[in-house]
Design a protein around this motif. Structure first.
Motif, PDB file in Angstrom:
ATOM      1  N   UNK A   1     -20.542 -80.114  -9.700  1.00  0.00           N
ATOM      2  CA  UNK A   1     -20.500 -80.121  -8.512  1.00  0.00           C
ATOM      3  C   UNK A   1     -20.060 -81.642  -7.982  1.00  0.00           C
ATOM      4  N   UNK A   2     -20.814 -82.762  -8.727  1.00  0.00           N
ATOM      5  CA  UNK A   2     -20.435 -84.136  -8.398  1.00  0.00           C
ATOM      6  C   UNK A   2     -18.895 -84.283  -8.752  1.00  0.00           C
ATOM      7  N   UNK A   3     -18.243 -83.979  -9.793  1.00  0.00           N
ATOM      8  CA  UNK A   3     -16.852 -83.693 -10.091  1.00  0.00           C
ATOM      9  C   UNK A   3     -15.937 -83.258  -8.731  1.00  0.00           C
ATOM     10  N   UNK A   4     -16.497 -82.213  -8.394  1.00  0.00           N
ATOM     11  CA  UNK A   4     -15.759 -81.364  -7.174  1.00  0.00           C
ATOM     12  C   UNK A   4     -16.020 -82.425  -5.947  1.00  0.00           C
TER      13      UNK A   4
ATOM     14  N   UNK B   1     -12.656 -84.061  -4.125  1.00  0.00           N
ATOM     15  CA  UNK B   1     -12.412 -83.567  -2.742  1.00  0.00           C
ATOM     16  C   UNK B   1     -12.525 -84.551  -1.714  1.00  0.00           C
ATOM     17  N   UNK B   2     -13.480 -85.345  -1.929  1.00  0.00           N
ATOM     18  CA  UNK B   2     -13.827 -86.529  -0.615  1.00  0.00           C
ATOM     19  C   UNK B   2     -13.036 -87.863  -1.094  1.00  0.00           C
ATOM     20  N   UNK B   3     -13.080 -88.170  -2.448  1.00  0.00           N
ATOM     21  CA  UNK B   3     -12.541 -89.484  -3.110  1.00  0.00           C
ATOM     22  C   UNK B   3     -10.997 -89.485  -3.522  1.00  0.00           C
ATOM     23  N   UNK B   4     -10.277 -88.420  -3.652  1.00  0.00           N
ATOM     24  CA  UNK B   4      -9.141 -88.216  -3.920  1.00  0.00           C
ATOM     25  C   UNK B   4      -8.175 -87.341  -2.942  1.00  0.00           C
TER      26      UNK B   4
END
Length: 364
Positions: A292-295, A299-302
């Motif tokens: 979930x942290x990877x998602x 999503x929000x940083x890339x």
């Protein structure tokens, strides 16, 4: 001798300037306090207006497209509002049925949570006995927990998270009408808004409104796309893990995941609630948190910065402060609306000469 009057003459003017400056600052503080009280106590009205404006900006391109095909603007606005209501009604009905099933099974999950909490409390007590060497067996036995009305508590929590019933009523009933009137009467509203300002400033106001429309429209459209993508990835991940209610958990985690920074942690909670009834080892929870942290990072940083970052132009400090402030004022709705409101403030500051330093501070 002639220099003393020259040096003494400006002093009254300086004192008057200082007095006026202090008076202006005090008036600004009072005005800010009044505005804060208004947005706090009239949150139902203000949230309804903000949501309506965001939806109107989002639907306006489609209405303009229909208008180019000789569809009257009133008819196009009616069609779009009806479609919007149908989509929300369908999604709401589906979510309500799944949430009702989950609320009926909530005692099973709450029992697991209580067992986990009791186990953690027992371990902490053991550590305390080992450190202090005191015998805590003579202490009063913990009281037996009375049967909880888990379903009622869960529903009360949901209602409290959405806001008061009055605010919810306003949002459900007034938003479609406001969106329709904003879309159908766009030209009249636009012209009337410009007439509120002197003729010398109307060009500047028009540029500000155009910039604001582009910022809010891009933010709503592209963040909706990113949110749907996050929800899809989260639901697919929960389905692979064979958790109960993967779509409902994916929706909750996906929406929470879109909150900047703290959303990476908030998104764990729905999955952890369901995972406690299925897994007993820490490794599974570490896997859930990591994915979930990877998602969230993806999503929000890339993805999101490439889609909306150029127009949004808000630095990390401004976003964090806005989340803290609007989350405190409006709760969950404040977290969702904090960034559009702050972006609106940034656009206003960029087009107002005396506020441009604040705009530069807010910008990335």
């Amino acid at each position: 001798m002639n220099s003393s009057p020259a040096t003494e003459t400006p002093q009254p003017r300086e004192r008057e300037y200082v007095r006026l400056t202090g008076s202006t600052f005090s008036l600004r503080i009072i005005a800010a306090a009044i505005i804060l009280l208004f947005v706090y106590y009239a949150q139902g009205v203000v949230i309804t207006l903000v949501l309506s404006i965001l939806l109107a900006y989002c639907l306006d391109p489609v209405v303009e497209f229909l208008e180019r095909w000789h569809v009257p603007r009133t008819l196009g606005a009616t069609v779009m509002v009806l479609l919007l209501c149908a989509v929300f009604a369908g999604v709401g009905y589906g979510l309500w049925t799944r949430a009702s099933d989950f609320s009926e099974n909530w005692p099973k999950y709450s029992g697991v949570w209580r067992q986990t909490a009791s186990s953690i409390e027992a371990k902490i007590s053991g550590i305390e006995r080992g450190v202090t060497g005191a015998d805590t067996s003579s202490k009063a036995q913990p009281q037996q927990a009375e049967p909880l009305r888990d379903t009622g508590a869960l529903r009360a929590l949901i209602v409290r998270g959405l806001g008061s019933l009055y605010a919810l009523f306003l949002e459900v009933t007034f938003v479609p009408f406001l969106v329709f009137f904003m879309l159908a009467g766009k030209r009249e509203v636009w012209h009337g808004t410009l007439q509120l300002f002197p003729a010398s400033r109307r060009t500047q106001v028009k540029e500000m409104l155009d910039d604001l429309r582009a910022v809010l429209r891009d933010y709503v459209l592209w963040m909706t796309v990113v949110t749907l993508m996050v929800i899809a990835f989260s639901s697919l991940f929960f389905w692979v893990l064979r958790l109960d209610y993967p779509i409902l958990a994916g929706l909750a985690s996906g929406v929470l995941n879109m909150v900047p920074y703290i959303g990476a942690v908030l998104a764990w909670l729905p999955a952890f609630v369901l995972a406690l009834a299925k897994f007993q080892t820490v490794g599974w929870f570490v896997l859930i948190a990591g994915v979930l942290t990877g998602i969230h990072v993806f999503a929000l940083n890339l993805i999101a910065p490439q889609l909306v970052g150029r127009r949004l132009r808000l630095n990390a400090v401004a976003i964090t402060v806005s989340l803290l402030f609007w989350g405190w004022v409006w709760g969950g709705m404040g977290l969702l609306l904090a960034i559009p409101i702050t972006a609106t403030l940034r656009v206003f500051c960029d087009h107002t000469e005396s506020w441009k330093p604040i705009g530069r501070w807010l910008s990335a």
